[in-house]
Design a protein around this motif. Sequence first.
Motif, PDB file in Angstrom:
ATOM      1  N   ASP A  58       0.810  -1.225   0.000  1.00 45.67           N
ATOM      2  CA  ASP A  58       0.000   0.000   0.000  1.00 45.67           C
ATOM      3  C   ASP A  58       0.836   1.264   0.000  1.00 45.67           C
ATOM      4  N   ARG A  59       1.885   1.300   0.816  1.00 38.96           N
ATOM      5  CA  ARG A  59       2.650   2.528   0.950  1.00 38.96           C
ATOM      6  C   ARG A  59       3.349   2.925  -0.352  1.00 38.96           C
ATOM      7  N   CYS A  60       3.720   1.927  -1.144  1.00 40.46           N
ATOM      8  CA  CYS A  60       4.327   2.224  -2.444  1.00 40.46           C
ATOM      9  C   CYS A  60       3.266   2.615  -3.467  1.00 40.46           C
ATOM     10  N   LEU A  61       2.139   1.935  -3.445  1.00 37.65           N
ATOM     11  CA  LEU A  61       1.054   2.280  -4.372  1.00 37.65           C
ATOM     12  C   LEU A  61       0.559   3.703  -4.120  1.00 37.65           C
ATOM     13  N   GLU A  62       0.477   4.096  -2.855  1.00 38.26           N
ATOM     14  CA  GLU A  62       0.078   5.470  -2.522  1.00 38.26           C
ATOM     15  C   GLU A  62       1.104   6.475  -3.057  1.00 38.26           C
ATOM     16  N   THR A  63       2.384   6.166  -2.857  1.00 35.82           N
ATOM     17  CA  THR A  63       3.441   7.056  -3.341  1.00 35.82           C
ATOM     18  C   THR A  63       3.409   7.142  -4.860  1.00 35.82           C
ATOM     19  N   ALA A  64       3.228   6.010  -5.515  1.00 37.27           N
ATOM     20  CA  ALA A  64       3.150   5.996  -6.983  1.00 37.27           C
ATOM     21  C   ALA A  64       1.998   6.854  -7.477  1.00 37.27           C
ATOM     22  N   ARG A  65       0.891   6.864  -6.762  1.00 34.43           N
ATOM     23  CA  ARG A  65      -0.268   7.646  -7.187  1.00 34.43           C
ATOM     24  C   ARG A  65       0.040   9.144  -7.154  1.00 34.43           C
ATOM     25  N   PHE A  66       0.794   9.596  -6.157  1.00 30.13           N
ATOM     26  CA  PHE A  66       1.188  11.015  -6.116  1.00 30.13           C
ATOM     27  C   PHE A  66       2.035  11.372  -7.337  1.00 30.13           C
ATOM     28  N   ILE A  67       2.856  10.436  -7.783  1.00 30.00           N
ATOM     29  CA  ILE A  67       3.678  10.678  -8.969  1.00 30.00           C
ATOM     30  C   ILE A  67       2.814  10.675 -10.230  1.00 30.00           C
ATOM     31  N   LEU A  68       1.957   9.664 -10.363  1.00 24.65           N
ATOM     32  CA  LEU A  68       1.124   9.534 -11.554  1.00 24.65           C
ATOM     33  C   LEU A  68       0.164  10.703 -11.714  1.00 24.65           C
ATOM     34  N   ASP A  69      -0.374  11.189 -10.606  1.00 27.58           N
ATOM     35  CA  ASP A  69      -1.346  12.287 -10.670  1.00 27.58           C
ATOM     36  C   ASP A  69      -0.732  13.582 -11.186  1.00 27.58           C
ATOM     37  N   ARG A  70       0.599  13.678 -11.137  1.00 28.84           N
ATOM     38  CA  ARG A  70       1.279  14.900 -11.570  1.00 28.84           C
ATOM     39  C   ARG A  70       1.966  14.738 -12.924  1.00 28.84           C
ATOM     40  N   GLN A  71       1.732  13.612 -13.567  1.00 29.85           N
ATOM     41  CA  GLN A  71       2.334  13.358 -14.878  1.00 29.85           C
ATOM     42  C   GLN A  71       1.358  13.709 -16.007  1.00 29.85           C
ATOM     43  N   PRO A  72       1.882  14.267 -17.094  1.00 33.16           N
ATOM     44  CA  PRO A  72       1.031  14.438 -18.274  1.00 33.16           C
ATOM     45  C   PRO A  72       0.731  13.075 -18.891  1.00 33.16           C
ATOM     46  N   GLY A  73      -0.469  12.919 -19.407  1.00 33.14           N
ATOM     47  CA  GLY A  73      -0.819  11.649 -20.014  1.00 33.14           C
ATOM     48  C   GLY A  73      -1.044  10.569 -18.978  1.00 33.14           C
ATOM     49  N   SER A  74      -0.909   9.327 -19.416  1.00 34.77           N
ATOM     50  CA  SER A  74      -1.164   8.177 -18.544  1.00 34.77           C
ATOM     51  C   SER A  74      -0.023   7.173 -18.670  1.00 34.77           C
ATOM     52  N   PRO A  75       1.059   7.364 -17.909  1.00 35.30           N
ATOM     53  CA  PRO A  75       2.176   6.416 -17.982  1.00 35.30           C
ATOM     54  C   PRO A  75       1.730   5.002 -17.595  1.00 35.30           C
ATOM     55  N   TYR A  76       2.384   4.030 -18.185  1.00 33.84           N
ATOM     56  CA  TYR A  76       2.160   2.630 -17.838  1.00 33.84           C
ATOM     57  C   TYR A  76       2.444   2.452 -16.348  1.00 33.84           C
ATOM     58  N   ALA A  77       1.554   1.782 -15.630  1.00 39.45           N
ATOM     59  CA  ALA A  77       1.693   1.720 -14.168  1.00 39.45           C
ATOM     60  C   ALA A  77       1.448   0.306 -13.643  1.00 39.45           C
ATOM     61  N   PRO A  78       2.349  -0.623 -13.949  1.00 39.93           N
ATOM     62  CA  PRO A  78       2.174  -1.991 -13.457  1.00 39.93           C
ATOM     63  C   PRO A  78       2.640  -2.161 -12.015  1.00 39.93           C
ATOM     64  N   VAL A  79       2.160  -3.211 -11.391  1.00 41.39           N
ATOM     65  CA  VAL A  79       2.648  -3.635 -10.081  1.00 41.39           C
ATOM     66  C   VAL A  79       3.673  -4.744 -10.307  1.00 41.39           C
ATOM     67  N   GLU A  80       4.796  -4.666  -9.595  1.00 38.04           N
ATOM     68  CA  GLU A  80       5.869  -5.644  -9.746  1.00 38.04           C
ATOM     69  C   GLU A  80       6.142  -6.327  -8.413  1.00 38.04           C
ATOM     70  N   GLU A  81       5.785  -7.600  -8.334  1.00 38.06           N
ATOM     71  CA  GLU A  81       5.955  -8.352  -7.089  1.00 38.06           C
ATOM     72  C   GLU A  81       7.416  -8.403  -6.638  1.00 38.06           C
ATOM     73  N   ASP A  82       8.353  -8.413  -7.583  1.00 39.73           N
ATOM     74  CA  ASP A  82       9.763  -8.550  -7.227  1.00 39.73           C
ATOM     75  C   ASP A  82      10.378  -7.255  -6.706  1.00 39.73           C
ATOM     76  N   LEU A  83       9.590  -6.163  -6.664  1.00 43.99           N
ATOM     77  CA  LEU A  83      10.039  -4.931  -6.017  1.00 43.99           C
ATOM     78  C   LEU A  83       9.451  -4.787  -4.616  1.00 43.99           C
ATOM     79  N   THR A  84       8.786  -5.829  -4.135  1.00 40.11           N
ATOM     80  CA  THR A  84       8.182  -5.746  -2.809  1.00 40.11           C
ATOM     81  C   THR A  84       9.244  -5.758  -1.714  1.00 40.11           C
ATOM     82  N   GLU A  85       8.818  -5.459  -0.518  1.00 35.97           N
ATOM     83  CA  GLU A  85       9.713  -5.404   0.634  1.00 35.97           C
ATOM     84  C   GLU A  85      10.367  -6.755   0.890  1.00 35.97           C
ATOM     85  N   CYS A  86      11.509  -6.734   1.528  1.00 39.75           N
ATOM     86  CA  CYS A  86      12.144  -7.965   1.991  1.00 39.75           C
ATOM     87  C   CYS A  86      11.171  -8.711   2.904  1.00 39.75           C
TER      88      CYS A  86
END
Length: 230
Positions: A58-86
């Motif tokens: 959740d904490r990363c998805l929330e942070t990603a949303r702040f980034i996406l909301d300020r981008q022009p257009g609609s960047p590709y926004a996948p979730v990547e399991e291998d970037l999850t926390e240890c």
Amino acid sequence: MATVILVRHGRTTANATGLLAGRAPGVSLDQIGREQAALTGDRLSAVPVVGVVSSPLDRCLETARFILDRQPGSPYAPVEEDLTECDYGQWQGRALTELAKEPMWPVVQSQPSAVVFPGGESMAAMQARSVAAVRRHDAAFEAEHGPDAVWVAVSHGDVIKSILADALGMHLDLFQRLSVGPASVSIVNYGTARPSVHATNTEAGDLSWLAKGLRSGDAPVGGGAGRTTT
């Protein structure tokens, strides 16, 4: 190659109270964390990114949303399991002050390559899967958008430190020398000869120079002329 902007999530309720959240569900940004993520989103608004890839927590998805909301257009926004926390196993959810008394704590500090968290993941496995994920996405974004492509990976402190250590050619046992603060920005370009690290742990400053991308090549002897924002 494309350029990846590594962004750690903003401060969470667990960070603020000194708990090791790990992969526990329902750990969200606190008010300071939301402000940090908004600032990072504002910094990145000057850079048209082709994608924002996030850890599933959740904490990363929330942070990603702040980034996406300020981008022009609609960047590709996948979730990547291998970037999850240890996967901290039995350490998850415990206070850091309590964990500091564990016999394994000094090993985490000085020889993380030897650490396997009880009931969880090894730090070496964490680094291997996260580095592989970043390099995989980086190659895919370059193949689709060209070598000037810039994209964002939103992840966690230890994960990003391990990715930076790999890019810097550092042994994992040295990665505790790196700092990665909440909502900080680090920048890596994976060149044909070697990765180049253009920033680590930045929390402020203009990023518009990234809008044109970074071309990899031979390192300039003497340091070169630097970059411009125009």
